[in-house]
Design a protein around this motif. Sequence first.
Motif, PDB file in Angstrom:
ATOM      1  N   GLY A 343       0.811  -1.216   0.000  1.00  0.00           N
ATOM      2  CA  GLY A 343       0.000   0.000   0.000  1.00  0.00           C
ATOM      3  C   GLY A 343       0.840   1.259   0.000  1.00  0.00           C
ATOM      4  N   ALA A 344       2.018   1.192   0.633  1.00  0.00           N
ATOM      5  CA  ALA A 344       2.878   2.371   0.701  1.00  0.00           C
ATOM      6  C   ALA A 344       3.443   2.760  -0.653  1.00  0.00           C
ATOM      7  N   MET A 345       3.780   1.776  -1.474  1.00  0.00           N
ATOM      8  CA  MET A 345       4.419   2.091  -2.758  1.00  0.00           C
ATOM      9  C   MET A 345       3.419   2.480  -3.848  1.00  0.00           C
ATOM     10  N   ALA A 346       2.165   2.072  -3.694  1.00  0.00           N
ATOM     11  CA  ALA A 346       1.199   2.252  -4.778  1.00  0.00           C
ATOM     12  C   ALA A 346       0.859   3.703  -5.109  1.00  0.00           C
ATOM     13  N   PRO A 347       0.524   4.569  -4.125  1.00  0.00           N
ATOM     14  CA  PRO A 347       0.073   5.926  -4.482  1.00  0.00           C
ATOM     15  C   PRO A 347       1.085   6.757  -5.267  1.00  0.00           C
ATOM     16  N   PRO A 348       2.369   6.837  -4.854  1.00  0.00           N
ATOM     17  CA  PRO A 348       3.293   7.654  -5.649  1.00  0.00           C
ATOM     18  C   PRO A 348       3.579   7.067  -7.031  1.00  0.00           C
ATOM     19  N   ILE A 349       3.596   5.737  -7.143  1.00  0.00           N
ATOM     20  CA  ILE A 349       3.790   5.118  -8.461  1.00  0.00           C
ATOM     21  C   ILE A 349       2.623   5.476  -9.374  1.00  0.00           C
ATOM     22  N   ALA A 350       1.399   5.407  -8.829  1.00  0.00           N
ATOM     23  CA  ALA A 350       0.220   5.747  -9.628  1.00  0.00           C
ATOM     24  C   ALA A 350       0.282   7.197 -10.101  1.00  0.00           C
ATOM     25  N   ALA A 351       0.679   8.110  -9.207  1.00  0.00           N
ATOM     26  CA  ALA A 351       0.768   9.521  -9.585  1.00  0.00           C
ATOM     27  C   ALA A 351       1.845   9.741 -10.646  1.00  0.00           C
ATOM     28  N   ALA A 352       2.967   9.027 -10.526  1.00  0.00           N
ATOM     29  CA  ALA A 352       4.043   9.160 -11.515  1.00  0.00           C
ATOM     30  C   ALA A 352       3.599   8.646 -12.881  1.00  0.00           C
ATOM     31  N   LEU A 353       2.850   7.543 -12.891  1.00  0.00           N
ATOM     32  CA  LEU A 353       2.337   6.998 -14.156  1.00  0.00           C
ATOM     33  C   LEU A 353       1.336   7.955 -14.786  1.00  0.00           C
ATOM     34  N   TRP A 354       0.530   8.575 -13.976  1.00  0.00           N
ATOM     35  CA  TRP A 354      -0.426   9.569 -14.470  1.00  0.00           C
ATOM     36  C   TRP A 354       0.312  10.742 -15.103  1.00  0.00           C
ATOM     37  N   HIS A 355       1.330  11.224 -14.418  1.00  0.00           N
ATOM     38  CA  HIS A 355       2.104  12.350 -14.935  1.00  0.00           C
ATOM     39  C   HIS A 355       2.851  11.974 -16.208  1.00  0.00           C
ATOM     40  N   GLY A 356       3.377  10.743 -16.266  1.00  0.00           N
ATOM     41  CA  GLY A 356       4.166  10.330 -17.424  1.00  0.00           C
ATOM     42  C   GLY A 356       3.337   9.890 -18.616  1.00  0.00           C
ATOM     43  N   PHE A 357       2.125   9.411 -18.357  1.00  0.00           N
ATOM     44  CA  PHE A 357       1.277   8.900 -19.450  1.00  0.00           C
ATOM     45  C   PHE A 357      -0.094   9.582 -19.401  1.00  0.00           C
ATOM     46  N   ASN A 358      -1.051   8.920 -18.776  1.00  0.00           N
ATOM     47  CA  ASN A 358      -2.387   9.492 -18.623  1.00  0.00           C
ATOM     48  C   ASN A 358      -3.083   8.808 -17.449  1.00  0.00           C
ATOM     49  N   ALA A 359      -4.319   9.198 -17.171  1.00  0.00           N
ATOM     50  CA  ALA A 359      -5.016   8.697 -15.987  1.00  0.00           C
ATOM     51  C   ALA A 359      -5.455   7.244 -16.108  1.00  0.00           C
ATOM     52  N   THR A 360      -5.406   6.679 -17.325  1.00  0.00           N
ATOM     53  CA  THR A 360      -5.785   5.277 -17.503  1.00  0.00           C
ATOM     54  C   THR A 360      -4.704   4.332 -16.992  1.00  0.00           C
ATOM     55  N   VAL A 361      -3.453   4.681 -17.215  1.00  0.00           N
ATOM     56  CA  VAL A 361      -2.338   3.771 -16.939  1.00  0.00           C
ATOM     57  C   VAL A 361      -2.245   3.346 -15.472  1.00  0.00           C
TER      58      VAL A 361
END
Length: 407
Positions: A343-361
């Motif tokens: 759970g600790a690693m998921a939120p920042p990874i999700a935000a980084a993927l959003w920033h690098g790609f889009n909200a679907t990734v």
Amino acid sequence: MNTPAPSVWKQPAQVWAVAFACVVAFMGMGLVDPILPAIAESLEATPVQTELLFTSYLAVTGLAMLVTSWISSRIGAKKTLLIGLALIVVFALFCALSGSVDAVIGFRAGWGLGNALFISTALATIVGAASGGSGAAIVLYEAALGLGIAIGPLLGGILGEQSWRAPFFGVVVLMAVAFVAILLLLKGADEKREPVPFSAPFKALGRPALATLAIAALFYNIGFFVLLAFSPFPLGFGAMGIGFTFFGWGVALAITSVWVAPILMRRMKRTSIIFTVLPLLAVDLVVAGLLVGSATALVICIIIGGLLLGVMNTVLTEAVMEATDLPRSVASSAYSAVRFLGGAMAPPIAAALWHGFNATVPYLFAAAAVLIAALTVLIGRKALAHIDDEAVDAAEDAQAILLGDAA
């Protein structure tokens, strides 16, 4: 003449004091959800920085789980509860007074330490003090868990409409009340337990069955916290809208955790439930990703996700309890520590993927993690064969339900 069973709701004042504190403690998990966008805007933080509010809290909670049984077995339950509550009050106040997102991230870590000390001891205390046996205690605990998970986002939304600082001040007040209630009302809870070796949770992870479930839970929790911690950003709602959305999520999770999961476990093997629910959760996350541009569709996916997550929380915890012959507090501490790290690693990874790609990734990433969790259980199915053999006794399961459902 049959003696009527004692009512679950007729309990000593000390039980209600701990139950109230449990509600507030679990509110802390979802409290910041509605104010994430407001924090990002007010403190000029990036989404990745903002998501670290979850990471610092969950990482410290998870790591501290490895030592809380060692601590509480030496200083007693009441002292452990009070230290945990005091830490939450202090660090929640520091969060409210912070002037930068880095400070809030750091103080959330201290909050996580207090949370670990509290939740690792609370149910054991309720079990020892409740009238009606451990079954009544578990009902009370699950009710407190469900209330906390549901109310947290709603309260965060209501207070967050005033200021992003207000939810933190709210926690300070509520936890201070809980501290006083436990200090005055909790009696006879300071008898020291048999000391638990410091190395016990670490050695527990060497057991193949427990290690398999812990790894599966790590990946499962990635899906859990992408849905919980990332979704406020693409939803595009204000604090109140996010609060109501995740209030619905919490209610859904509580219903299936308390009522639906036990019904399923009476009719299906635990591993069969896992192999059914995890793919359904992956599908839900994929749909959420594909329809992320529609707020209505995303809300529906979040609520459905809550229903599935409630089942998985309970079933995974019960499976952990059958996985080894270790003391249940030791097995669940080791399992929960690994699970929280997911759970600790998921939120920042999700935000980084959003920033690098889009909200679907981020949702596709979460779905892939959930499928890896299912694959892990499939690969380790031989080591887990015995978890389907017999039902878990509720009295023995109390400590485990506490630690496993808390994430």
